[in-house]
Design a protein around this motif. Sequence first.
Motif, PDB file in Angstrom:
ATOM      1  N   LEU A   1       0.830  -1.232   0.100  1.00 23.06           N
ATOM      2  CA  LEU A   1      -0.051   0.120  -0.025  1.00 23.06           C
ATOM      3  C   LEU A   1       0.919   1.200  -0.145  1.00 23.06           C
ATOM      4  CD1 LEU A   1      -2.540  -1.272   2.600  1.00 23.06           C
ATOM      5  CD2 LEU A   1      -2.908  -1.144   0.110  1.00 23.06           C
ATOM      6  N   GLU A   2       0.651   2.317  -0.823  1.00 21.32           N
ATOM      7  CA  GLU A   2       1.497   3.476  -0.810  1.00 21.32           C
ATOM      8  C   GLU A   2       0.840   4.756  -0.339  1.00 21.32           C
ATOM      9  OE1 GLU A   2       3.150   3.944  -4.788  1.00 21.32           O
ATOM     10  OE2 GLU A   2       1.647   2.360  -5.321  1.00 21.32           O
ATOM     11  N   ILE A   3       1.518   5.294   0.397  1.00 19.98           N
ATOM     12  CA  ILE A   3       1.314   6.732   1.022  1.00 19.98           C
ATOM     13  C   ILE A   3       2.669   7.619   0.596  1.00 19.98           C
ATOM     14  CG2 ILE A   3      -0.131   5.866   2.699  1.00 19.98           C
ATOM     15  CD1 ILE A   3       2.204   6.393   4.575  1.00 19.98           C
ATOM     16  N   GLY A   4       2.161   8.916   0.308  1.00 20.78           N
ATOM     17  CA  GLY A   4       3.308  10.026  -0.038  1.00 20.78           C
ATOM     18  C   GLY A   4       2.883  10.578  -0.988  1.00 20.78           C
ATOM     19  N   LYS A   5       3.886  11.395  -1.447  1.00 21.24           N
ATOM     20  CA  LYS A   5       3.816  12.331  -2.670  1.00 21.24           C
ATOM     21  C   LYS A   5       5.010  11.832  -3.539  1.00 21.24           C
ATOM     22  CE  LYS A   5       2.286  16.113   0.176  1.00 21.24           C
ATOM     23  NZ  LYS A   5       2.595  17.365   1.049  1.00 21.24           N
ATOM     24  N   THR A   6       4.494  11.842  -4.817  1.00 23.74           N
ATOM     25  CA  THR A   6       5.366  11.711  -5.981  1.00 23.74           C
ATOM     26  C   THR A   6       5.520  12.738  -6.938  1.00 23.74           C
ATOM     27  OG1 THR A   6       5.289   9.292  -5.619  1.00 23.74           O
ATOM     28  CG2 THR A   6       6.206   9.937  -7.619  1.00 23.74           C
ATOM     29  N   TYR A   7       6.465  13.062  -7.298  1.00 22.41           N
ATOM     30  CA  TYR A   7       6.505  14.207  -8.357  1.00 22.41           C
ATOM     31  C   TYR A   7       6.972  13.839  -9.827  1.00 22.41           C
ATOM     32  CZ  TYR A   7       5.720  17.482  -4.747  1.00 22.41           C
ATOM     33  OH  TYR A   7       5.020  18.080  -3.664  1.00 22.41           O
TER      34      TYR A   7
ATOM     35  N   VAL B   1      -0.388  12.618  -5.452  1.00 22.70           N
ATOM     36  CA  VAL B   1      -0.531  12.190  -3.883  1.00 22.70           C
ATOM     37  C   VAL B   1      -1.145  10.634  -3.772  1.00 22.70           C
ATOM     38  CG1 VAL B   1      -1.623  12.803  -1.660  1.00 22.70           C
ATOM     39  CG2 VAL B   1      -0.790  14.498  -3.324  1.00 22.70           C
ATOM     40  N   ASN B   2      -0.428   9.918  -2.950  1.00 21.85           N
ATOM     41  CA  ASN B   2      -0.949   8.458  -2.785  1.00 21.85           C
ATOM     42  C   ASN B   2      -1.438   8.544  -1.506  1.00 21.85           C
ATOM     43  OD1 ASN B   2       0.680   8.231  -5.321  1.00 21.85           O
ATOM     44  ND2 ASN B   2       2.272   7.581  -3.945  1.00 21.85           N
ATOM     45  N   ARG B   3      -2.614   7.771  -1.409  1.00 24.06           N
ATOM     46  CA  ARG B   3      -3.397   7.542  -0.084  1.00 24.06           C
ATOM     47  C   ARG B   3      -3.855   6.229  -0.139  1.00 24.06           C
ATOM     48  NH1 ARG B   3      -5.472  12.713  -1.485  1.00 24.06           N
ATOM     49  NH2 ARG B   3      -5.076  14.190   0.022  1.00 24.06           N
ATOM     50  N   THR B   4      -3.875   5.482   1.174  1.00 24.58           N
ATOM     51  CA  THR B   4      -4.271   4.197   1.457  1.00 24.58           C
ATOM     52  C   THR B   4      -5.627   4.006   2.155  1.00 24.58           C
ATOM     53  OG1 THR B   4      -1.949   3.321   1.336  1.00 24.58           O
ATOM     54  CG2 THR B   4      -3.780   2.097   2.830  1.00 24.58           C
ATOM     55  N   LEU B   5      -6.268   3.229   1.808  1.00 25.29           N
ATOM     56  CA  LEU B   5      -7.808   3.008   2.176  1.00 25.29           C
ATOM     57  C   LEU B   5      -7.574   1.454   3.203  1.00 25.29           C
ATOM     58  CD1 LEU B   5     -10.223   4.131  -0.335  1.00 25.29           C
ATOM     59  CD2 LEU B   5      -9.319   5.429   1.419  1.00 25.29           C
ATOM     60  N   ILE B   6      -8.067   1.526   4.389  1.00 27.57           N
ATOM     61  CA  ILE B   6      -7.924   0.313   5.083  1.00 27.57           C
ATOM     62  C   ILE B   6      -9.424   0.050   5.390  1.00 27.57           C
ATOM     63  CG2 ILE B   6      -6.770  -1.060   6.751  1.00 27.57           C
ATOM     64  CD1 ILE B   6      -4.262   0.547   6.424  1.00 27.57           C
ATOM     65  N   LYS B   7      -9.982  -1.125   5.448  1.00 25.09           N
ATOM     66  CA  LYS B   7     -11.346  -1.453   6.174  1.00 25.09           C
ATOM     67  C   LYS B   7     -11.254  -2.616   6.926  1.00 25.09           C
ATOM     68  CE  LYS B   7     -16.058  -2.642   5.241  1.00 25.09           C
ATOM     69  NZ  LYS B   7     -17.120  -2.569   4.541  1.00 25.09           N
ATOM     70  N   PHE B   8     -11.503  -2.623   8.340  1.00 30.81           N
ATOM     71  CA  PHE B   8     -11.542  -3.783   9.067  1.00 30.81           C
ATOM     72  C   PHE B   8     -12.841  -4.327   9.388  1.00 30.81           C
ATOM     73  CE2 PHE B   8      -7.661  -1.478   9.625  1.00 30.81           C
ATOM     74  CZ  PHE B   8      -6.598  -2.399  10.021  1.00 30.81           C
ATOM     75  N   ASP B   9     -13.190  -5.582   9.552  1.00 26.22           N
ATOM     76  CA  ASP B   9     -14.404  -6.021   9.794  1.00 26.22           C
ATOM     77  C   ASP B   9     -14.347  -5.827  11.656  1.00 26.22           C
ATOM     78  OD1 ASP B   9     -16.669  -6.974  10.457  1.00 26.22           O
ATOM     79  OD2 ASP B   9     -16.328  -9.204   9.771  1.00 26.22           O
ATOM     80  N   ILE B  10     -15.219  -4.955  12.050  1.00 25.98           N
ATOM     81  CA  ILE B  10     -14.895  -4.726  13.477  1.00 25.98           C
ATOM     82  C   ILE B  10     -16.217  -5.124  14.261  1.00 25.98           C
ATOM     83  CG2 ILE B  10     -13.457  -3.001  13.436  1.00 25.98           C
ATOM     84  CD1 ILE B  10     -15.690  -0.888  13.743  1.00 25.98           C
TER      85      ILE B  10
END
Length: 99
Positions: free
Chosen positions: A28-34, A41-50
């Motif tokens: 999974l990627e997070i950060g900024k790339t030019y 801009v790279n963001r990550t989504l994470i879903k947990f079964d709670i």
Amino acid sequence: MHKFYTSKYDASIYLQQPTQNAGRDPILEIGKTYYGNLRDVNRTLIKFDITELSSSIASGEISGWTAYLNLKSAKSEGLPLDYTIYANAISESWDMGQF
């Protein structure tokens, strides 16, 4: 007692490709790339079964609990010694791996 949860779904999303995500990628990627003057801009989504956790809290079986999110760095270059990663709730559902 310790309980460990792994994500049910996850995805990396990108500013420059708003309709795509890389949810089946092992990293999974997070950060900024030019790319020259173009910033991505790279963001990550994470879903947990709670469901189980919520039921245990509501019934009183669990009280005074603490949660931690452990993330590991992989293939990092130029990573500063001190940085902040923000975690926010998302407001709508999403599908994993729409690439």
